[in-house]
Every structure is written in structure tokens, then in C-alpha cells.
Design a protein around this motif. Structure first.
Motif, PDB file in Angstrom:
ATOM      1  N   ARG A   9       0.811  -1.204   0.000  1.00  0.00           N
ATOM      2  CA  ARG A   9       0.000   0.000   0.000  1.00  0.00           C
ATOM      3  C   ARG A   9       0.849   1.260   0.000  1.00  0.00           C
ATOM      4  O   ARG A   9       0.591   2.216  -0.715  1.00  0.00           O
ATOM      5  CB  ARG A   9      -0.923  -0.002   1.219  1.00  0.00           C
ATOM      6  N   LEU A  12       2.134   2.010  -3.459  1.00  0.00           N
ATOM      7  CA  LEU A  12       1.108   2.495  -4.359  1.00  0.00           C
ATOM      8  C   LEU A  12       0.728   3.924  -4.023  1.00  0.00           C
ATOM      9  O   LEU A  12       0.589   4.763  -4.905  1.00  0.00           O
ATOM     10  CB  LEU A  12      -0.126   1.600  -4.291  1.00  0.00           C
ATOM     11  N   PHE A  50      -7.663   2.497   0.719  1.00  0.00           N
ATOM     12  CA  PHE A  50      -7.501   1.158   0.178  1.00  0.00           C
ATOM     13  C   PHE A  50      -7.864   0.113   1.239  1.00  0.00           C
ATOM     14  O   PHE A  50      -7.525   0.271   2.416  1.00  0.00           O
ATOM     15  CB  PHE A  50      -6.062   0.937  -0.279  1.00  0.00           C
ATOM     16  N   ALA A  54      -5.833  -5.931  -0.518  1.00  0.00           N
ATOM     17  CA  ALA A  54      -5.919  -5.239  -1.816  1.00  0.00           C
ATOM     18  C   ALA A  54      -5.095  -5.953  -2.868  1.00  0.00           C
ATOM     19  O   ALA A  54      -4.410  -5.329  -3.662  1.00  0.00           O
ATOM     20  CB  ALA A  54      -5.479  -3.783  -1.680  1.00  0.00           C
ATOM     21  N   ASN A  56      -4.781  -9.201  -5.943  1.00  0.00           N
ATOM     22  CA  ASN A  56      -5.478  -9.365  -7.210  1.00  0.00           C
ATOM     23  C   ASN A  56      -6.582 -10.426  -7.172  1.00  0.00           C
ATOM     24  O   ASN A  56      -7.129 -10.783  -8.213  1.00  0.00           O
ATOM     25  CB  ASN A  56      -4.486  -9.680  -8.340  1.00  0.00           C
ATOM     26  N   GLU A  93      -4.490  -1.512 -11.418  1.00  0.00           N
ATOM     27  CA  GLU A  93      -5.507  -1.526 -10.358  1.00  0.00           C
ATOM     28  C   GLU A  93      -6.882  -1.557 -10.996  1.00  0.00           C
ATOM     29  O   GLU A  93      -7.082  -1.019 -12.087  1.00  0.00           O
ATOM     30  CB  GLU A  93      -5.357  -0.303  -9.445  1.00  0.00           C
ATOM     31  N   TRP A  95     -11.297  -1.412  -9.935  1.00  0.00           N
ATOM     32  CA  TRP A  95     -12.347  -1.237  -8.935  1.00  0.00           C
ATOM     33  C   TRP A  95     -13.688  -1.335  -9.642  1.00  0.00           C
ATOM     34  O   TRP A  95     -13.825  -0.992 -10.800  1.00  0.00           O
ATOM     35  CB  TRP A  95     -12.191   0.073  -8.166  1.00  0.00           C
ATOM     36  N   TYR A 121     -11.836  -3.555  -4.812  1.00  0.00           N
ATOM     37  CA  TYR A 121     -10.646  -2.915  -5.377  1.00  0.00           C
ATOM     38  C   TYR A 121      -9.500  -3.918  -5.291  1.00  0.00           C
ATOM     39  O   TYR A 121      -9.391  -4.670  -4.321  1.00  0.00           O
ATOM     40  CB  TYR A 121     -10.283  -1.668  -4.574  1.00  0.00           C
ATOM     41  N   ARG A 123      -5.171  -4.694  -6.904  1.00  0.00           N
ATOM     42  CA  ARG A 123      -4.018  -4.205  -7.666  1.00  0.00           C
ATOM     43  C   ARG A 123      -2.975  -5.311  -7.761  1.00  0.00           C
ATOM     44  O   ARG A 123      -2.905  -6.216  -6.925  1.00  0.00           O
ATOM     45  CB  ARG A 123      -3.408  -2.962  -7.019  1.00  0.00           C
ATOM     46  N   THR A 124      -2.170  -5.206  -8.798  1.00  0.00           N
ATOM     47  CA  THR A 124      -1.089  -6.149  -9.002  1.00  0.00           C
ATOM     48  C   THR A 124      -0.057  -5.517  -9.924  1.00  0.00           C
ATOM     49  O   THR A 124      -0.382  -4.636 -10.725  1.00  0.00           O
ATOM     50  CB  THR A 124      -1.597  -7.484  -9.602  1.00  0.00           C
ATOM     51  N   TYR A 151     -10.296   0.585 -14.651  1.00  0.00           N
ATOM     52  CA  TYR A 151      -8.877   0.249 -14.661  1.00  0.00           C
ATOM     53  C   TYR A 151      -8.027   1.495 -14.470  1.00  0.00           C
ATOM     54  O   TYR A 151      -8.323   2.547 -15.059  1.00  0.00           O
ATOM     55  CB  TYR A 151      -8.478  -0.372 -16.005  1.00  0.00           C
TER      56      TYR A 151
END
Length: 216
Positions: A9, A12, A50, A54, A56, A93, A95, A121, A123-124, A151
Motif C-alpha cells: 500500500r 502504491l 484502500f 488489496a 489481485n 488496479e 475497482w 478494489y 491491484r497487481t 482500470y
């Protein structure tokens, strides 16, 4: 739960804070072959914070007893430049609303009834080949919008790109103002993705491939 490396986190937040929503601009004289993915609005429900979980896999929230409602969807793709080369270091990311059409956002209608088994949500980071993967749910419509997934793609040193992925065959696609705002037919087709039964792997799940082509 990702087979690809996760980004924490703090990393990001620093990346987004430094890049904001800077547009990714083409370089003069750049040779091009692939059609760039059209940009779309971030919308009003990008997370204000976030979730603790979080990664993927949006279908199974850490600590939640039940998995998310809805049809499981495995979405994968590549982040490429217009020459078809993978873009190293990109962070993807996504959502979206839950299976009842509610967003995990304090200003979203019905947010207090958001599905606690759905992450909302994720992210990767892409792998060396520019590939990303998400396990999420098949998007559903809500008043005024056809099914879609938001995206964001963060490219260190270049900026942040935002678009939306749509589902092939959805009758509401024809009436969706944001999708219709993509005037170029080829560019519009590039964000409309077929989701088909996996045939193998997770029972009842669907799979789709959404490549994102950036102008760098």
C-alpha cells in the motif's frame, strides 16, 4: 493470493501521489502499430482509502467467512506499448461495484450494504512479460451504466492511465453514454471484451483477456 508479485500500500500511495492522474503522452515520431486503448473517466467512486486486503483476488477477502456474491471472472491481459512490447514496472488496479450494483465508497448509494465478501478494489504488478491477472466477479449493471470494470495503470516515471473494460453482448452497451463517447469504432471495440465459460479450472467461472496499449 497472487502468483505475481504484489505491491504494498505504501508503494502504491507514493506512486499515485507522485504521478496523480498525469496523462500518458506519445513521444513525437514514435513508430506505432497497435491501437491505443482509449482513456475513460475515473468516475466518482475511486476508493478514498484502500482495503487492508488489496491483492489481485477480489473474490476472497482475508478474514471473511464467505466469498463474494456473483459469477467469478478471471481477467488477464498485457500492458503494452504501441509496438507490442511489454511495459516493465507497470501496476494495474481495478475497482468495480459488487454483484448488487453497490460500490465500496462512502458516497455511493447503498454503500452500507456493500458485499463484505467482495474486495471491490485490487491491484497487481505486471510480470516480466507485461502480464497481469485478476480474479474478480463478472461486472453487473446499475442505474445509468452498462456493466464495466474501472482500470488504472501506473507506469513509474510516465504517469497514470485510466480506462474502463466492458462486456461483449451486454444490451446496455448500446445505450451507455461513456462507452458511446469513444468515437473511433476500432478503439471502442478494444475495450469490449468477451467473457466466456472457462471450460476447465474454476467451475462456473468465466474468463476474459483485456490487453491495454499505452502511448509512451
Amino acid at each position: 493470493m497472487s502468483e505475481h508479485r504484489a505491491i504494498d500500500r505504501r508503494t502504491l500511495v507514493l506512486s499515485v501521489g507522485a504521478l496523480g492522474t498525469t496523462a500518458l503522452l506519445p513521444k513525437p515520431g514514435m513508430a506505432a502499430s497497435l491501437v491505443p486503448t482509449p482513456g475513460q473517466t475515473e468516475g466518482p467512486f475511486y476508493p478514498v482509502s484502500f482495503p487492508d486486503d488489496a491483492d489481485n483476488d477480489l473474490v476472497q477477502v482475508q478474514g471473511a467467512a464467505a466469498r463474494a456474491l456473483g459469477t467469478v471472472a478471471h481477467i488477464e491481459g498485457r500492458v503494452l506499448d504501441r509496438g507490442g512490447r511489454p511495459i516493465p514496472g507497470a501496476v494495474v488496479e481495478i475497482w468495480q461495484c459488487d454483484a448488487q450494483g453497490r460500490y465500496r465508497h462512502p458516497r455511493a448509494p447503498g454503500h452500507d450494504r456493500f458485499d463484505g465478501g467482495f474486495q471491490g478494489y485490487g491491484r497487481t504488478a505486471v510480470d516480466a512479460g507485461g502480464v497481469y491477472r485478476f480474479r474478480t466477479i463478472k461486472p453487473v449493471p446499475y442505474p445509468g451504466r452498462t456493466p464495466h470494470i474501472h482500470y488504472g495503470v501506473i507506469v513509474p516515471g510516465a504517469g497514470r492511465f485510466v480506462t474502463q473494460m466492458y462486456v461483449e453482448g451486454e444490451p446496455r452497451n448500446e445505450r451507455d453514454g461513456l462507452l458511446a463517447s469513444i468515437r473511433d469504432p476500432q478503439a471502442r471495440r478494444s475495450v469490449i471484451i468477451p467473457l466466456r465459460a472457462m471450460g476447465d479450472g474454476e467451475p462456473g467461472a468465466v474468463r476474459g483477456t483485456f490487453d491495454i496499449v499505452l502511448e509512451l
